[in-house]
Write a protein that holds these residues in place. Structure first.
Motif, PDB file in Angstrom:
ATOM      1  N   ASN A 246     -15.461  96.257  14.414  1.00 57.73           N
ATOM      2  CA  ASN A 246     -16.234  95.012  14.586  1.00 57.73           C
ATOM      3  C   ASN A 246     -16.769  94.855  16.009  1.00 57.73           C
ATOM      4  N   LEU A 247     -17.213  95.965  16.574  1.00 64.63           N
ATOM      5  CA  LEU A 247     -17.759  95.945  17.937  1.00 64.63           C
ATOM      6  C   LEU A 247     -19.249  96.288  17.986  1.00 64.63           C
TER       7      LEU A 247
ATOM      8  N   THR B 234      -6.813  95.946  16.597  1.00 63.56           N
ATOM      9  CA  THR B 234      -8.220  95.667  16.288  1.00 63.56           C
ATOM     10  C   THR B 234      -9.164  96.831  16.562  1.00 63.56           C
TER      11      THR B 234
ATOM     12  N   ARG C 292     -21.702  94.458  20.217  1.00 57.53           N
ATOM     13  CA  ARG C 292     -21.583  94.550  21.673  1.00 57.53           C
ATOM     14  C   ARG C 292     -21.596  95.980  22.194  1.00 57.53           C
TER      15      ARG C 292
ATOM     16  N   ASN D  88     -15.507  90.189  31.510  1.00 58.67           N
ATOM     17  CA  ASN D  88     -16.221  89.399  30.504  1.00 58.67           C
ATOM     18  C   ASN D  88     -17.550  88.927  31.084  1.00 58.67           C
TER      19      ASN D  88
ATOM     20  N   CYS E  86     -14.161  97.164  25.524  1.00 62.18           N
ATOM     21  CA  CYS E  86     -14.748  96.076  24.739  1.00 62.18           C
ATOM     22  C   CYS E  86     -13.731  95.458  23.784  1.00 62.18           C
ATOM     23  N   ASP E  87     -12.780  96.249  23.330  1.00 64.78           N
ATOM     24  CA  ASP E  87     -11.710  95.712  22.490  1.00 64.78           C
ATOM     25  C   ASP E  87     -10.843  94.733  23.273  1.00 64.78           C
ATOM     26  N   GLU E  88     -10.632  95.028  24.545  1.00 68.33           N
ATOM     27  CA  GLU E  88      -9.769  94.181  25.383  1.00 68.33           C
ATOM     28  C   GLU E  88     -10.521  92.975  25.938  1.00 68.33           C
TER      29      GLU E  88
ATOM     30  N   LYS F 228     -13.580  90.539  25.379  1.00 67.96           N
ATOM     31  CA  LYS F 228     -14.479  90.118  24.301  1.00 67.96           C
ATOM     32  C   LYS F 228     -15.871  89.724  24.774  1.00 67.96           C
TER      33      LYS F 228
END
Length: 231
Positions: free
Chosen positions: A89-90, A10, A93, A41, A60-62, A64
């Protein structure tokens, strides 16, 4: 032209010739934060001297629920970070800022973050081989940013009890410790890394420094491969 690298299923990170690429030191810092920071998180982080953003992008990939801001002085690197966040797709955030660590007060509000990360320039301006590429020189040497500048910025950015996580060269650890104390941080943990099992020398270390904390420090030693292979 930027080149896409698939880091995970991702996460896509863009690199570009002439812009300093990330290395093992950044990945070690990511792994250290993953294994040290409780409840990632829901937290809000800031990455200083961000380069192409590998540290906050991987985190941030790890995780969510993690939000990240990154600050990088090189405009091309900042653009690559924004492109990576968009393609992964981040963007909702991850916020990318092109600016100077020494000017954080004009970019962010004080005490806005739970923790700060940084893979700063390691080398003094009077040591090591200077690079023909100006950006690589700035990324490696304390031309525009010293370790004291990093701690000063972190002190302003962090909430009470917040921590700065920094990867640094072991042979310059005394400079890091002095800068931490100078800016009202106490190093609470150091992780030393050796390149090989039979090596007696540590080349890199990662530290956890707490804002306005009492003294008291613990230390661990790992090989790079051992630490990166931990679950």
């Amino acid at each position: 032209m930027p080149k896409a690298e698939k880091v995970t299923e991702t996460l896509t990170v863009y690199q570009q010739p002439g812009v300093f690429s990330y290395g093992t030191d950044a990945v070690l810092l990511v792994k250290y934060v993953e294994s040290t920071v409780v409840g990632l998180n829901g937290k809000n982080m800031c990455d200083l001297c961000s380069g192409t953003g590998i540290i906050p992008l991987m985190l941030c990939d790890e995780f969510k629920g993690l939000r990240a801001s990154m600050l990088e002085i090189n405009g091309d690197a900042a653009k690559l970070s924004a492109l990576s966040a968009e393609q992964s797709n981040l963007s909702d955030r991850v916020d990318v800022y092109n600016g100077d660590v020494k000017n954080v007060r004009s970019i962010f509000g004080g005490e806005s973050f739970d923790f700060v990360t940084c893979n700063p320039p390691y080398m003094r301006t009077d040591s090591g081989k200077m690079c023909e590429d100006d950006y690589k020189t700035i990324a490696r040497h304390e031309v525009l940013c010293s370790i004291s500048d990093v701690f000063a910025a972190a002190f302003y950015l962090l909430r009470t009890g917040g921590c700065a996580y920094i990867v640094y060269r072991t042979d310059r650890l005394s400079a890091l410790m002095a800068a931490a104390r100078e800016n009202k941080f106490e190093v609470k943990h150091i992780c030393f890394f050796r390149s090989r099992e039979n090596s007696t020398q540590s080349e890199l270390c990662v530290i956890k420094a707490m804002k306005n904390a009492a003294e008291g420090m613990k230390a661990d030693v790992y090989t790079v491969g051992e630490f990166l292979g931990r679950k």
